[in-house]
Design a protein around this motif. Structure first.
Motif, PDB file in Angstrom:
ATOM      1  N   TYR A 178      -6.800  -3.101  15.565  1.00  0.00           N
ATOM      2  CA  TYR A 178      -7.075  -2.302  14.364  1.00  0.00           C
ATOM      3  C   TYR A 178      -7.643  -0.933  14.729  1.00  0.00           C
ATOM      4  CZ  TYR A 178      -6.127  -6.081  11.070  1.00  0.00           C
ATOM      5  OH  TYR A 178      -5.508  -7.042  10.310  1.00  0.00           O
ATOM      6  N   LEU A 179      -8.436  -0.883  15.803  1.00  0.00           N
ATOM      7  CA  LEU A 179      -9.016   0.397  16.220  1.00  0.00           C
ATOM      8  C   LEU A 179      -7.924   1.383  16.614  1.00  0.00           C
ATOM      9  CD1 LEU A 179     -11.748   1.806  16.753  1.00  0.00           C
ATOM     10  CD2 LEU A 179     -11.567   1.022  19.121  1.00  0.00           C
TER      11      LEU A 179
ATOM     12  N   PHE B 115     -14.164  -8.296  13.386  1.00  0.00           N
ATOM     13  CA  PHE B 115     -13.830  -9.119  14.551  1.00  0.00           C
ATOM     14  C   PHE B 115     -14.855  -8.945  15.673  1.00  0.00           C
ATOM     15  CE2 PHE B 115      -9.354  -8.925  12.820  1.00  0.00           C
ATOM     16  CZ  PHE B 115      -9.273 -10.275  12.539  1.00  0.00           C
ATOM     17  N   TRP B 116     -15.355  -7.742  15.861  1.00  0.00           N
ATOM     18  CA  TRP B 116     -16.303  -7.532  16.949  1.00  0.00           C
ATOM     19  C   TRP B 116     -17.682  -8.120  16.637  1.00  0.00           C
ATOM     20  CZ3 TRP B 116     -15.029  -1.948  19.137  1.00  0.00           C
ATOM     21  CH2 TRP B 116     -13.774  -2.017  19.762  1.00  0.00           C
TER      22      TRP B 116
ATOM     23  N   PRO C  62      -3.255  -2.814  11.876  1.00  0.00           N
ATOM     24  CA  PRO C  62      -3.228  -2.925  13.333  1.00  0.00           C
ATOM     25  C   PRO C  62      -2.088  -2.108  13.914  1.00  0.00           C
ATOM     26  CG  PRO C  62      -2.249  -4.870  12.350  1.00  0.00           C
ATOM     27  CD  PRO C  62      -2.807  -4.046  11.212  1.00  0.00           C
TER      28      PRO C  62
ATOM     29  N   VAL D  35     -12.171  -9.597  20.583  1.00  0.00           N
ATOM     30  CA  VAL D  35     -12.203  -8.214  21.081  1.00  0.00           C
ATOM     31  C   VAL D  35     -10.798  -7.606  20.984  1.00  0.00           C
ATOM     32  CG1 VAL D  35     -12.561  -6.768  23.118  1.00  0.00           C
ATOM     33  CG2 VAL D  35     -14.182  -8.610  22.590  1.00  0.00           C
TER      34      VAL D  35
ATOM     35  N   THR E   1     -14.611  -2.096   8.445  1.00  0.00           N
ATOM     36  CA  THR E   1     -13.237  -2.135   8.939  1.00  0.00           C
ATOM     37  C   THR E   1     -12.961  -3.476   9.623  1.00  0.00           C
ATOM     38  OG1 THR E   1     -13.548  -1.277  11.202  1.00  0.00           O
ATOM     39  CG2 THR E   1     -13.363   0.347   9.399  1.00  0.00           C
TER      40      THR E   1
ATOM     41  N   THR F  37     -11.936  -3.971  12.551  1.00  0.00           N
ATOM     42  CA  THR F  37     -12.485  -3.920  13.909  1.00  0.00           C
ATOM     43  C   THR F  37     -13.939  -4.371  13.919  1.00  0.00           C
ATOM     44  OG1 THR F  37     -11.001  -2.125  14.560  1.00  0.00           O
ATOM     45  CG2 THR F  37     -13.016  -2.400  15.854  1.00  0.00           C
TER      46      THR F  37
ATOM     47  N   GLY G 247      -9.906  -6.840  17.315  1.00  0.00           N
ATOM     48  CA  GLY G 247     -10.587  -5.634  16.863  1.00  0.00           C
ATOM     49  C   GLY G 247      -9.959  -4.378  17.432  1.00  0.00           C
ATOM     50  N   ALA G 248      -9.536  -4.430  18.704  1.00  0.00           N
ATOM     51  CA  ALA G 248      -8.916  -3.264  19.344  1.00  0.00           C
ATOM     52  C   ALA G 248      -7.581  -2.916  18.693  1.00  0.00           C
ATOM     53  CB  ALA G 248      -8.722  -3.535  20.836  1.00  0.00           C
TER      54      ALA G 248
END
Length: 473
Positions: A357-358, A438-439, A365, A351, A433, A435, A354-355
């Motif tokens: 990169y978000l 990973f999510w 990232p 999590v 993506t 994110t 992923g965050a």
């Protein structure tokens, strides 16, 4: 993955076809201990090559891709070709080791490792490189079954956990060394040296196996009782050797009365499903996306080639060290706390990644340093949980008479999903993506940990019969 027996903790349950030492038997002599450790270390070079050849492509790919003009799709095919070979290898290894013997299979595996390394190093194009990696995959798939089986069959019960665990430790050492070699040969033509240096441990393994004795269990299964007894007498007293031979004969007779059809019975389904779920969760959280593509991800995040490989070296070091710590803890802490707790941290790390990169821009990232920290956290949580559990749980939850056949379901699941993930990492990043990648892995991990929380028994200190009885439908 296999575990050590630790002082003051219950000894691991015996593996299929192995026997416990009779009460009151004298301890091993120092010479016998050295003989066992030496034989196990030679066989575990197969684990080192397993780790090296799966890990080295992550560094080599940074230079192979531009030299051969590989698209993302062809990069994935190059990586995944090794896993395709591993699937074939693991499917055929059981029959080969039964027919030819453990020692001969290890010799052939070492030779294939050597040939694959040489062909990889001199490959004039991607087609030859893919063929070489399929060969390496065949050797890896074979080693993943044969090495633990051979060590388990030569080791007495009280040291079996520690000795079998050498294989898993050597896998992580191989991955770490592959990152180190990648850093040392960080230049345009260096990738050929990276791949070719796998020849050295392959030759060491081949020469070492030439001096090993055959597995006493295999010899006994071929009616060669005196040879089996002679092999056991290298490390056992005559009384202990005779007692072990008697138990091996009884277990072998039970195994010959079982088939794969028996595994479909309602009583066996819960254990088979549990073994498959552990193996599936191990892969679906994306560990090999990290091992195979970490330098690629870091380079895309703005790192130079050297910095990307150096950062990956740190990830490999964390993997190796935490695996060693896990081997010391698994018989003290237990399987459930390590597996459930570690997998929960794996999910949180995914999590977090992923965050990163978000919150970043242009597919990067928000911070390269935080990306490395997140990957280290991920592998630090994975190594003592899912990394250890895939082989360990599958070795403990099945009745002795069907353990070899039943555990193969988890093994095939592992390699099949490894192949699928390695073939889709870059494509998934482009489509969803980083994110999303990973999510999705985090979601799979969550589903796995929920199931394991409900269905996984604590196996520490329990007999195999007790464990298998608790899982019968």
């Amino acid at each position: 993955m296999s575990q050590p027996a630790t002082t003051g903790a219950p000894a691991p349950a015996p593996a299929a076809g192995t026997a416990t030492r009779p009460p009151g038997s004298p301890p091993l002599t120092s010479g016998a201990r050295r003989s066992l450790l030496g034989a196990s270390a030679v066989a575990a070079l197969g684990g080192f090559l397993f780790g090296y050849d799966t890990g080295i492509i992550s560094s080599a790919l940074l230079f192979i891709a531009p030299e051969f003009g590989l698209s993302d799709g062809m990069q994935q095919v190059t990586v995944a070709s090794l896993l395709l070979g591993a699937i074939v290898g693991v499917l055929g290894a059981g029959a080969v080791t039964d027919a030819a013997g453990r020692r001969r299979t290890l010799l052939v595996g070492a030779a294939v490792f050597a040939v694959g390394a040489v062909v990889s190093a001199v490959a004039p194009g991607v087609e030859v490189l893919i063929v070489a990696r399929v060969l390496l995959g065949l050797a890896i798939g074979t080693a993943s079954l044969t090495v633990p089986a051979y060590i388990a069959e030569i080791a007495p019960a009280e040291s079996r956990g520690r000795l079998v665990s050498l294989n898993q430790l050597m896998i992580t050492v191989g991955i770490f060394v592959s990152y180190l070699v990648g850093y040392l040969f960080d230049d345009g033509e260096g990738w050929r040296w990276m791949l070719g240096l796998g020849l050295l441990p392959a030759l060491a393994m081949f020469l070492g196996v030439l001096r090993l004795a055959e597995s006493p269990r295999w010899l006994l299964g071929r009616g060669r009782r005196e040879e089996a007894r002679a092999a056991l007498l290298r490390t056992r007293t005559p009384e202990a050797a005779d007692a072990e031979l008697a138990e091996i004969e009884a277990l072998s007779a039970a195994e010959t009365r079982t088939s794969y059809r028996d595994l479909l019975r309602p009583a066996m389904r819960p254990a088979v499903l549990l073994g498959v779920v552990v193996a599936a969760t191990n892969q679906l959280v994306g560990v090999n996306a990290v091992i195979y593509y970490a330098p690629t991800m870091l380079k895309q995040a703005g790192f130079g080639s050297s910095a990307a490989i150096l950062s990956s070296l740190g990830i490999g070091l964390v993997n190796m060290c935490l695996t060693f710590v896990a081997l010391l803890l698994v018989d003290r802490v237990g399987r459930r706390p390590l597996l459930l707790g570690g997998t929960s941290v794996v999910i949180l790390a995914l999590v977090f990644l992923g965050a990163l990169y978000l919150m970043g821009d242009d597919g990067r990232p928000v911070s390269g340093g935080l990306l490395v920290a997140g990957l280290c956290l991920y592998i630090a949580a994975f190594a003592p949980s899912l990394g250890l559990a895939i082989w360990l749980i599958n070795s403990e939850i099945f009745p002795t008479a069907v353990r070899g056949k039943a555990s193969s379901f988890g093994n095939v699941t592992h390699w099949g999903l490894d192949f699928a993930i390695s073939l889709t990492v870059l494509t998934t990043i482009n489509a969803l993506t980083p994110t999303g990648l990973f999510w999705i892995y985090g979601l799979f991990g969550l589903l796995g940990v929920v199931y394991l929380h409900r269905r996984l028994p604590e196996t520490k200190g329990r007999s195999l019969e007790d464990i298998s009885a608790s899982l019968r439908g």
